[in-house]
Each structure stands twice: as C-alpha cells, then as structure tokens.
Design a protein around this motif. Structure first.
Motif, short mmCIF file in Angstrom:
data_model
loop_
_atom_site.label_atom_id
_atom_site.label_comp_id
_atom_site.label_asym_id
_atom_site.label_seq_id
_atom_site.Cartn_x
_atom_site.Cartn_y
_atom_site.Cartn_z
N GLY A 1 0.80 -1.22 0.00
CA GLY A 1 0.00 0.00 0.00
C GLY A 1 0.83 1.26 0.00
N GLN A 2 2.00 1.19 0.62
CA GLN A 2 2.83 2.38 0.67
C GLN A 2 3.51 2.67 -0.67
N PHE A 3 3.60 1.65 -1.50
CA PHE A 3 4.31 1.82 -2.76
C PHE A 3 3.36 1.97 -3.96
N ASP A 4 2.08 2.16 -3.68
CA ASP A 4 1.09 2.36 -4.74
C ASP A 4 0.73 3.83 -4.83
N PRO A 5 1.19 4.52 -5.88
CA PRO A 5 0.94 5.96 -5.97
C PRO A 5 -0.51 6.31 -6.29
N THR A 6 -1.34 5.32 -6.63
CA THR A 6 -2.72 5.61 -7.02
C THR A 6 -3.66 5.74 -5.85
N ARG A 7 -3.25 5.31 -4.65
CA ARG A 7 -4.14 5.37 -3.48
C ARG A 7 -3.34 5.81 -2.25
N PRO A 8 -3.99 6.50 -1.32
CA PRO A 8 -3.30 6.85 -0.07
C PRO A 8 -2.89 5.57 0.68
N THR A 9 -1.75 5.63 1.33
CA THR A 9 -1.27 4.47 2.08
C THR A 9 -2.25 4.07 3.17
N GLU A 10 -2.73 5.03 3.91
CA GLU A 10 -3.74 4.76 4.93
C GLU A 10 -4.57 6.01 5.14
N GLN A 11 -5.83 5.82 5.49
CA GLN A 11 -6.74 6.94 5.73
C GLN A 11 -7.53 6.70 7.01
N ILE A 12 -8.05 7.78 7.56
CA ILE A 12 -8.94 7.71 8.71
C ILE A 12 -10.10 8.67 8.45
N LEU A 13 -11.10 8.64 9.30
CA LEU A 13 -12.26 9.50 9.14
C LEU A 13 -12.02 10.89 9.72
N ASN A 14 -12.73 11.88 9.19
CA ASN A 14 -12.57 13.26 9.68
C ASN A 14 -13.58 13.61 10.77
N GLY A 15 -14.18 12.58 11.39
CA GLY A 15 -15.11 12.77 12.50
C GLY A 15 -15.45 11.43 13.11
N PRO A 16 -16.22 11.41 14.20
CA PRO A 16 -16.66 10.14 14.77
C PRO A 16 -17.36 9.29 13.72
N THR A 17 -17.24 7.99 13.84
CA THR A 17 -17.67 7.08 12.78
C THR A 17 -19.12 7.27 12.39
N ASN A 18 -20.02 7.39 13.36
CA ASN A 18 -21.43 7.52 13.00
C ASN A 18 -21.73 8.84 12.31
N GLU A 19 -21.12 9.92 12.76
CA GLU A 19 -21.40 11.21 12.13
C GLU A 19 -20.80 11.28 10.72
N ALA A 20 -19.61 10.73 10.55
CA ALA A 20 -18.92 10.84 9.27
C ALA A 20 -19.35 9.78 8.26
N TRP A 21 -19.92 8.67 8.74
CA TRP A 21 -20.16 7.55 7.83
C TRP A 21 -21.51 6.85 8.06
N ILE A 22 -21.72 6.31 9.27
CA ILE A 22 -22.86 5.41 9.47
C ILE A 22 -24.19 6.15 9.35
N ASP A 23 -24.32 7.31 9.99
CA ASP A 23 -25.61 8.03 9.94
C ASP A 23 -25.98 8.44 8.51
N PRO A 24 -25.04 9.00 7.71
CA PRO A 24 -25.40 9.27 6.31
C PRO A 24 -25.75 8.00 5.54
N TRP A 25 -25.10 6.91 5.87
CA TRP A 25 -25.39 5.63 5.22
C TRP A 25 -26.83 5.20 5.52
N VAL A 26 -27.21 5.28 6.78
CA VAL A 26 -28.56 4.90 7.18
C VAL A 26 -29.59 5.78 6.46
N GLU A 27 -29.33 7.07 6.38
CA GLU A 27 -30.25 7.97 5.69
C GLU A 27 -30.39 7.59 4.22
N TYR A 28 -29.27 7.26 3.61
CA TYR A 28 -29.30 6.87 2.19
C TYR A 28 -30.07 5.57 2.00
N LEU A 29 -29.85 4.59 2.87
CA LEU A 29 -30.57 3.33 2.75
C LEU A 29 -32.08 3.56 2.91
#
Length: 559
Positions: free
Chosen positions: A216-244
């Motif tokens: 992963g560190q040697f692949d220039p097409t993707r970031p080596t590692e990423q994290i969320l820019n907020g708590p998991t539910n606010e940044a990901w799960i809650d929008p997911w639930v709304e979309y579903l």
C-alpha cells in the motif's frame, strides 16, 4: 420481486442491504443495539444536546481496503434536503483523510517517525524502510524476513490455503531463534494494527496482510492509509442509514432477533424478541431470503442442530476464536501535537496504538461539545489483554474499568514523556472506555470481542452462500479475499451475500463487485510453477530457507 430480512445492522448487514436495495430488492434490517454500525459504531458519551463521542476503537483504512471505500463512495451526502449526485457531488468517501507518518514510540528513546507517503525515488524508498528495518533489526534478520516474504509471494494459492494456513506466523518466521528486536518488531507490527497474534495467527493470513500493508505504501494511485474526519457515526454510518432509507430500506434498532425457524430445507421465519422496539416485537416475521449479519460470538446461538446437519459450515463457526481489541478515548485540556498519523507504543505490554483525533476531525466542533475545557482527544486501542501491566501488575481482563483507564494512561505517558512532559495528569479531563467492557467480580468481560485468525481457522469459516436454500452470511468471519476481521472483510461478505441472493432471484444486471488482493505481477510465473509442484506433492523451493541472493537472481531473470 424478492424481499430480504437482514439480521444485524453492522457493516456486513448494511453492506448487503445497500447492494440489494440499489438493485430494487425490498430489504428490512433488524439491529439489536440502539445504533447501527456494529463494532465500528461511535456513540455519545452522555445524554446532553451536543455530546462528545466515544468509539469502540478508531477507524483505519489501509490502501488495500477496496470494498468498503467503494461503498463509501456510493453514499451521497445531503445538500440541504436532497442527496447530492454521487457522480459529481460529495460522498462519505470525502470524509476520509490520509495520514502522513507513524510514530514508533519507546520508553527508552524519543522514538522513530516513519513516513507513510508514497516514495518517489530510490533514496526515499530506503528512508521509508529505514525506521522499520535498517536501524532497528540485525542485518541477518532483515535478510531472513525478506526471504520469508518472498516464500509467501511465490507460493501458489493452494499451498497458502492448505499448508501455510496450518503454520503459525511465529513459527514461519522462526521468531524464537531470531533477535529480540526482530520478535518485538514483528509482534507489535501485526498485533497492534489488526489484532493478529503472531504466535497464534497463520502464516498465510498474517503474512499476506503484512505484505498488503507494505504494498500500500508503494502504490501511488491510493493513499497508504486513511482515517475519518469525524466520529464514525457522524462521518459515515448516519449518512449511510439515511441513504438506505431513501432507497426504501426499513430499519429497526433495539430489535434483536431471538432465533430462526427452519423446516429442514429453508428458513421459514425469524422470531423478534419480546420487548423489541420494532412494531412486531414477539412475533415471527417472514421473508423470501434471510441474511445473518450478527457477530461471531452471537452467530452460534442462531444455528440449530438441524441447520448444522444440513450446512456443517454453520456448526463450525463455534470453533472460531476471538480476542479483545477495544478502545478508550482520553479527553484533554490541550490538543496534543504528536504526528499526523498513528502512534505505536513499542514497549507497551498491552500492545497500544493511538491517534490524536482533533487534527483530523476538522468538521467536528469539539469546543461546542461536552465539558468546555476539552480541547483534544487521544484515542487509544489496547490489543493485549492477557499480559500484566506495570502499574497494577495485572492483565487488563483482571482489572476494573478505572484501573484499565489508569494503566493505559500510564503506559502511554511512559512512551510520550521520554523527551519531556508531553502528556501530564492535569491535562486529563475525562475518559470513555468501550462500554462492551463490563465489570464482573473477577475483573471485566468483553461483550464485543473480535474474531482472531488462528492456525487452521480458515476451514471453520463459512462462505457467504451456505447450504441452506434461502440463508446467506454477511459478517467478518465469512471467507473473503482479505481473510481478516475488519470492516473490509465484512463489507466484502455483505457483497457476496447480496450476489448469492441476486443470482437466486434471477437478477440479470451487474453484480456487486469483488476485488482480489493485488500482488506484483512479477511473481505470477513463480506461483504457476509452484502450483505444478504442489499438485505433484513437492515442497516449495524455499521450504528450507535459501539465500535471498539466489531467489532475487531468479526474479531478475524474469523481469
């Protein structure tokens, strides 16, 4: 039209619901907790109007996570009252931010900082590897590790599954006969990040995941590692639930399913628990298809002897092992400036990793939440609950919740304060320990353990499409390409479950995409040669460790 009942609203269950709902399938999800997201969910630490959030553990998205990131890129964010167009508008994937470096902290020195940026030159490649290998490991150990990794890369899939899954990573790398630095490095490099215990986990799984992290560190097409820019539910799960919900998915929280009803060939119903929040509490609900997306520690409760007779792979789920990997958040009076990425605590007996969250939580207004003196959040994960800690002389599982918090705080301080008072007691405002850690008379129990890969465990992992006509499994213990208890594996399992249902329903459109783990093409000829050797009953050429010079010479001849 097929209607589907999903039991469990974790990553696997929601992923299956997502793939099915986007293809017009009628889906209902029953979740036992009060929030969706399973082990990935975040939760408010109090009942206030604007509480701080705690986590089961911080989220980690290495470059080889393809399935879960693809799903996030198909979850639109709202623009006012409308969802944005995912072709041009913002998606949940935009809430992922890349890290830049990792601090390997020590109790005896200031520690090393390793970059996670993609190298752009040979000298940068060497510098990237230097903190991990050159500066800390004897040269002969570095050579031996490379030989072992080449052994894995040139082994055919059959040998990996039927031979290397039956050998521990510890044995495969001959750790007992290597230097102490080698053992420490390989132990915390795997256990701290992904709860893979080197003495118990198979060479197949730990080795391949270790390689994926390196690739992963040697692949220039993707970031080596990423994290969320907020708590998991606010940044990901809650929008997911709304979309579903916008797709027509019916979602019930606080609605556990007690059991499945089985007629010897098919599932005929699911009994909703008495007192559930769902309007059908205590009743049997029916569907054409059933998706079991509950955790590994819960799944055996749904498997009756009759079901295990028809589908033996379901009975073997009970043979899978679990371990503890849980998180704690420390709320601080200062935003501690460590590194823009993870911290690994090399000498911590509880195998700690952490991340200073506020620098990444750019859209999460800490000032408006919780106690007004909170300015920083240090999120820590403990992966070893069996080794005594220096403060109380007890393993974490024998401590009280208060003792666990104090012990982890002390171990983190002993690493970060080597060069000064980076983390002082007067900076600590409060802490939030994963509520799955529950006190008992003998210490604590973990009501949300994590599946752990062990030697030979692959044979106990079911496929998503089991031998029951209308039942599929969508959870991280399903056989997947990543073969790792993770959000990625759960998402892939959800896709596999959805594909099985779509095939049975006669769907003729595009199926949910499944990615293989990427490996360098240069090794394919060697894997094909090894496949012939394996079918002839011959060992891998490197079964008795060979000189890396000989193998690299052969590789050069292929390029």
């Amino acid at each position: 039209m097929t209607d589907v009942l999903v039991i469990g609203g974790g990553i696997g269950g929601l992923s299956a619901a997502h793939e099915l709902a986007e293809r017009g399938i009628d889906v209902t999800v029953y979740e036992a907790n009060d929030r969706f997201g399973g082990k990935a969910r975040s939760m408010p630490i109090d009942d206030g109007p604007a509480p701080l959030h705690g986590e089961h553990g911080f989220r980690f998205f290495p470059a080889f996570y393809r399935h879960v990131v693809d799903t996030m890129d198909r979850i639109p964010l709202r623009a006012g009252d409308e969802f944005a167009d995912t072709e041009d508008g913002p998606t949940v994937a935009d809430n992922l931010v890349g890290t830049e470096e990792t601090l390997v902290a020590s109790t005896t020195s200031p520690g090393n900082v390793a970059t996670v940026a993609t190298p752009e030159s040979v000298s940068e490649w060497i510098e990237t590897l230097r903190p991990a290998f050159v500066d800390e490991l004897p040269r002969e150990d570095v050579r031996y590790l490379i030989e072992r990794l080449l052994y894995l890369l040139t082994s055919c899939d059959e040998r990996r599954e039927h031979e290397l899954d039956d050998v521990s990573w510890w044995e495969f790398i001959d750790a007992d006969n290597r230097s102490e630095e080698f053992r420490d490095r390989l132990a915390y490099a795997t256990q701290s990040l992904v709860a893979l215990r080197p003495q118990l986990g198979s060479a197949r799984t730990i080795g391949m995941i270790y390689l994926q992290l390196l690739f992963g560190q040697f692949d220039p097409t993707r970031p080596t590692e990423q994290i969320l820019n907020g708590p998991t539910n606010e940044a990901w799960i809650d929008p997911w639930v709304e979309y579903l919900q916008s797709l027509g998915v019916t979602l019930h929280t606080e609605s556990p399913i007690d059991r499945l009803e089985f007629d010897g060939r098919r599932i005929t119903g699911a009994v909703v628990a008495e007192g559930a929040a769902a309007p059908v509490a205590g009743e049997t609900v029916t569907a054409d298809e059933y998706v079991l997306g509950v955790p590994v520690e819960v799944a055996p409760d749904f498997v009756t002897p009759e079901m295990a007779t028809v589908a033996p792979e379901l009975g073997r789920i009970a043979n899978l092992d679990t371990a503890w990997m849980n998180g704690i958040q420390f709320y601080l009076t200062e935003d501690v400036d460590l590194v823009r990425g993870h911290q690994v605590y090399a000498d911590a007996p509880w195998a700690l990793t952490s991340i200073s969250q506020r620098q990444f939580w750019t859209d999460y207004d800490v000032d408006a939440r919780g106690p007004e003196e909170v300015e920083g959040i240090l999120s820590v994960i403990a992966s070893d609950w069996d080794t005594p800690g220096p403060l109380y002389g007890k393993p974490a599982r024998e401590c009280t919740r208060e003792e666990i918090a104090e012990e982890i705080w002390a171990q983190v301080q002993s690493h970060l304060n080597v060069a000064g008072d980076t983390l002082t007691d007067d900076m600590l405002v409060d802490w939030f320990l994963d509520p799955a850690i529950v006190e008992t008379d003998d210490g604590v129990e973990n009501r949300s353990p994590l599946l752990i890969n062990t030697v030979g465990s692959l044979r106990n992992r079911p496929t998503a499409d089991v031998n029951i006509a209308n039942l599929t499994i969508a959870a991280d213990y399903v056989r997947t390409n990543s073969d790792l208890a993770s959000m990625e594996s759960a998402n892939e399992a959800g896709r596999r479950a959805a594909n099985a249902i779509l095939e049975r329903s006669g769907y003729r459109g595009r199926m949910a995409r499944i990615w293989d783990l990427a490996e360098p093409a240069v090794f394919e000829p060697f894997k094909r040669q090894d496949a012939i050797r394996y079918r002839l009953g011959l060992p891998h050429p490197a079964e008795v460790t060979q000189s890396v010079r000989g193998l690299t010479t052969r590789l050069r001849g292929r390029v």
